[in-house]
Design a protein around this motif. Structure first.
Motif, PDB file in Angstrom:
ATOM      1  N   ASP A 112      63.228  27.885  14.940  1.00  0.00           N
ATOM      2  CA  ASP A 112      63.555  29.068  15.561  1.00  0.00           C
ATOM      3  C   ASP A 112      62.590  30.060  15.986  1.00  0.00           C
ATOM      4  OD1 ASP A 112      66.062  28.308  14.933  1.00  0.00           O
ATOM      5  OD2 ASP A 112      66.372  28.865  12.927  1.00  0.00           O
ATOM      6  N   LEU A 113      62.936  30.915  16.645  1.00  0.00           N
ATOM      7  CA  LEU A 113      61.848  32.022  17.067  1.00  0.00           C
ATOM      8  C   LEU A 113      61.505  32.892  15.865  1.00  0.00           C
ATOM      9  CD1 LEU A 113      62.842  33.093  20.641  1.00  0.00           C
ATOM     10  CD2 LEU A 113      61.055  31.416  19.981  1.00  0.00           C
ATOM     11  N   PRO A 114      60.474  33.586  15.455  1.00  0.00           N
ATOM     12  CA  PRO A 114      59.992  34.458  14.470  1.00  0.00           C
ATOM     13  C   PRO A 114      60.598  35.731  14.758  1.00  0.00           C
ATOM     14  CG  PRO A 114      58.136  33.831  15.623  1.00  0.00           C
ATOM     15  CD  PRO A 114      59.260  33.112  16.159  1.00  0.00           C
ATOM     16  N   ILE A 115      61.628  36.112  15.035  1.00  0.00           N
ATOM     17  CA  ILE A 115      62.250  37.351  15.140  1.00  0.00           C
ATOM     18  C   ILE A 115      62.913  37.950  14.014  1.00  0.00           C
ATOM     19  CG2 ILE A 115      63.699  38.864  16.654  1.00  0.00           C
ATOM     20  CD1 ILE A 115      63.811  36.730  18.895  1.00  0.00           C
ATOM     21  N   PRO A 116      62.438  38.912  13.489  1.00  0.00           N
ATOM     22  CA  PRO A 116      62.931  39.523  12.230  1.00  0.00           C
ATOM     23  C   PRO A 116      64.658  39.654  12.503  1.00  0.00           C
ATOM     24  CG  PRO A 116      61.163  41.021  12.988  1.00  0.00           C
ATOM     25  CD  PRO A 116      61.452  39.892  14.005  1.00  0.00           C
TER      26      PRO A 116
END
Length: 236
Positions: A155-159
């Protein structure tokens, strides 16, 4: 050509636009409502478009190159589907795209219709308010705890606060639209509803051109053998 109304129960006098209606009574409020609806509509449309593109790219990479993107599933589920649902809900409210049982609604008198419209606006406003409060609390909690995808995963490390913020933002915009309608309904005369904007659709506006009528037989054509036999029997 006689115009035929597809929705005969619609009696609104507003002019329909792509993302709302115009009546001319409160032009600034109507432009604000239509602008909010347009922003939400384009946001939902962009989310759906990106969703389709990412799905096609992921399928092509998985099938042709055995190398899927990996992060698209969670990104679509959390960001794109959420944005399409909540921003699309706001645009659908303003443009009258939600399902309405007009055949039952129009069986009541105009005064009862106004009360039903006030009740409807109040319920929708309450729903948006609940979503706004709960969504804001959840977003703030995600910010305080630093929620995001685990490191090392696909997964993308987006908050998580980014996609959770879609709910309170869309709810706040929707609440503005409903409160304007509620304000207009309360200040208008009580003998009929004032926010039932939809004027109905004309057949030529929503259906393709009808085929030309079949040619009628000419009056001076030669009678067929069957008609000759029938005429001879009548003569006898």
């Amino acid at each position: 050509m006689t115009s035929i109304v597809v929705h005969p129960f619609r009696q609104g006098a507003a002019e329909r636009t792509r993302f709302g209606y115009l009546t001319g009574e409160y032009p600034r409020l109507e432009r604000m409502q239509n602008t909010i609806s347009a922003v939400c509509g384009y946001a939902a449309g962009l989310a759906i478009t990106v969703m389709v593109v990412l799905t096609l790219v992921d399928v092509a990479g998985r099938t042709l190159f055995d190398s899927p993107l990996g992060w698209t599933v969670s990104f679509i589920e959390t960001h794109l589907m959420l944005a399409a649902a909540f921003f699309g809900m706001v645009a659908a409210y303003r443009s009258g795209a939600h399902v309405a049982v007009a055949s039952v609604y129009n069986r009541f008198s105009l005064r009862i219709q106004k009360l039903l419209m006030l009740m409807s606006h109040s319920i929708v406003a309450l729903g948006f308010t609940v979503l706004l409060i709960a969504g804001t609390q959840d977003t703030l909690f995600a910010l305080e705890t630093g929620q995001q995808a685990l490191p090392g995963g696909a997964d993308l490390p987006i908050p998580a606060a980014v996609w959770k913020a879609y709910i309170p933002i869309a709810s706040a915009l929707g609440l503005v639209l409903v409160l304007v309608d509620l304000f207009r309904e309360l200040l208008s005369p009580w003998d009929q509803p004032s926010t039932d904007y939809d004027p109905g659709d004309l057949v030529e506006d929503v259906l393709p051109d009808s085929p030309p009528p079949a040619p009628q037989p000419s009056a001076d054509r030669s009678p067929s053998p069957t008609e000759l036999m029938a005429n001879s029997k009548d003569a006898r």
